[in-house]
Design a protein around this motif. Structure first.
Motif, PDB file in Angstrom:
ATOM      1  N   LYS A 294     -10.759  -0.259  -4.765  1.00  0.00           N
ATOM      2  CA  LYS A 294     -10.908   0.300  -6.110  1.00  0.00           C
ATOM      3  C   LYS A 294     -11.705  -0.626  -7.025  1.00  0.00           C
ATOM      4  O   LYS A 294     -12.394  -0.167  -7.936  1.00  0.00           O
TER       5      LYS A 294
ATOM      6  N   GLN B  80      -8.892  -4.954  -5.101  1.00  0.00           N
ATOM      7  CA  GLN B  80      -7.741  -4.091  -5.329  1.00  0.00           C
ATOM      8  C   GLN B  80      -7.900  -2.838  -4.470  1.00  0.00           C
ATOM      9  O   GLN B  80      -8.980  -2.238  -4.442  1.00  0.00           O
TER      10      GLN B  80
ATOM     11  N   MET C 136      -2.484  -2.793  -4.569  1.00  0.00           N
ATOM     12  CA  MET C 136      -2.414  -4.091  -3.901  1.00  0.00           C
ATOM     13  C   MET C 136      -3.721  -4.849  -4.117  1.00  0.00           C
ATOM     14  O   MET C 136      -4.810  -4.274  -4.031  1.00  0.00           O
TER      15      MET C 136
ATOM     16  N   ASN D  86      -6.343   1.060  -3.132  1.00  0.00           N
ATOM     17  CA  ASN D  86      -5.447   2.175  -3.454  1.00  0.00           C
ATOM     18  C   ASN D  86      -4.514   2.437  -2.266  1.00  0.00           C
ATOM     19  O   ASN D  86      -4.560   1.717  -1.261  1.00  0.00           O
ATOM     20  N   LYS D  87      -3.682   3.450  -2.380  1.00  0.00           N
ATOM     21  CA  LYS D  87      -2.694   3.729  -1.330  1.00  0.00           C
ATOM     22  C   LYS D  87      -3.347   4.154  -0.020  1.00  0.00           C
ATOM     23  O   LYS D  87      -2.732   4.064   1.047  1.00  0.00           O
ATOM     24  N   GLN D  88      -4.570   4.643  -0.096  1.00  0.00           N
ATOM     25  CA  GLN D  88      -5.289   5.079   1.113  1.00  0.00           C
ATOM     26  C   GLN D  88      -6.047   3.929   1.783  1.00  0.00           C
ATOM     27  O   GLN D  88      -6.730   4.133   2.786  1.00  0.00           O
ATOM     28  N   GLY D  89      -5.913   2.711   1.227  1.00  0.00           N
ATOM     29  CA  GLY D  89      -6.595   1.554   1.800  1.00  0.00           C
ATOM     30  C   GLY D  89      -8.047   1.435   1.391  1.00  0.00           C
ATOM     31  O   GLY D  89      -8.803   0.665   1.989  1.00  0.00           O
ATOM     32  N   GLU D  90      -8.440   2.171   0.353  1.00  0.00           N
ATOM     33  CA  GLU D  90      -9.819   2.114  -0.133  1.00  0.00           C
ATOM     34  C   GLU D  90      -9.930   1.109  -1.275  1.00  0.00           C
ATOM     35  O   GLU D  90      -9.006   0.964  -2.080  1.00  0.00           O
TER      36      GLU D  90
ATOM     37  N   ASP E  77      -6.700  -2.595 -12.099  1.00  0.00           N
ATOM     38  CA  ASP E  77      -5.603  -3.425 -12.588  1.00  0.00           C
ATOM     39  C   ASP E  77      -6.157  -4.639 -13.334  1.00  0.00           C
ATOM     40  O   ASP E  77      -6.291  -5.728 -12.770  1.00  0.00           O
TER      41      ASP E  77
END
Length: 260
Positions: free
Chosen positions: A54, A46, A1, A48-52, A73
């Motif tokens: 990237k 951007q 995201m 990651n899935k853990q909300g960190e 990305d």
């Protein structure tokens, strides 16, 4: 995201950027000075899935700086950059910005690669008996006059405005020596922030060179900045200059590439 960041994200972003404070001094400095609301500046991140976080992408007017610690990305960042009109300038850590080269739609300009060096301590710095002064607003014209006398320097049309603004916002300082009212040597910082400062504008009038003035003034400036708990960093592409800086305690930490 990927989403556009706001002032509520500031601590999160700074935690991410502070891992390499010298490499990120432009992003950190722009966020500290201008924040998240002006129409000339944006920052996206951007996650990651853990909300960190990237990766991040800063826009300052038409200039863009991406930063990431691992893969990111690139496609989405390219889409963001190309949503703004030309001219678009891209710069950053070499191994990061080179990922954008295959994207012809960016219409990247001429590539310039430099070494990026950092200094963390005053171990190699000496004190001097040479009188060194800290510049004020009234000294701006003399600083620019000295820089214009140096063949290697390219002075922008808006250089006076940029220097005045940076001095008034405490993101730049300059030290100098003079003789009979004439500025003989000058060294400056730019993009100063709570973590680091970039060294720029090292210059000496031709008739005053090889007298140790530039070395003395750099020792003074470097000591003052480092004693404030900040890191020093600089670009260089001249091997001779690199050897001088390394004698003052600088170490290469990577390369920086600009497309202009």
């Amino acid at each position: 995201m990927i989403r556009k960041m706001t002032k509520n994200d500031h601590n999160h972003i700074m935690g991410f950027l502070s891992g390499e404070p010298s490499i990120n001094l432009f992003i950190i400095g722009d966020l500290e000075v201008f924040g998240y609301d002006p129409d000339f500046q944006d920052i996206w991140a951007q996650f990651n899935k853990q909300g960190e976080i990237k990766a991040v992408l800063l826009r300052f007017y038409q200039s863009f700086i991406p930063y990431a610690k691992d893969e990111f990305d690139v496609d989405s960042f390219v889409s963001i950059i190309t949503s703004f009109p030309q001219p678009r300038l891209l710069s950053g850590k070499t191994e990061i910005v080179e990922k954008f080269e295959p994207y012809k739609e960016l219409q990247l300009g001429k590539k310039q690669e430099t070494f990026f060096a950092e200094c963390k301590n005053i171990e190699y710095l000496e004190k001097t008996n040479i009188e060194i002064k800290k510049a004020d607003i009234v000294d701006v014209d003399q600083i620019l006059s000295l820089r214009k006398s140096i063949d290697e320097f390219q002075i922008r049309d808006d250089a006076q405005e940029i220097l005045l603004t940076s001095m008034q916002s405490n993101t730049s300082r300059s030290y100098f020596t003079e003789e009979n009212g004439t500025m003989t040597t000058c060294v400056s910082t730019t993009a100063e922030n709570s973590f680091s400062a970039m060294i720029v504008g090292v210059c000496t009038r031709k008739e005053y060179r090889r007298k140790g003035l530039a070395t003395a003034i750099m020792h003074k400036l470097f000591r003052d900045v480092l004693n404030e708990g900040k890191l020093l960093c600089l670009f260089y592409d001249n091997p001779e200059a690199g050897r001088i800086y390394k004698r003052l305690g600088f170490k290469d930490i990577g390369k920086w590439t600009m497309y202009r």
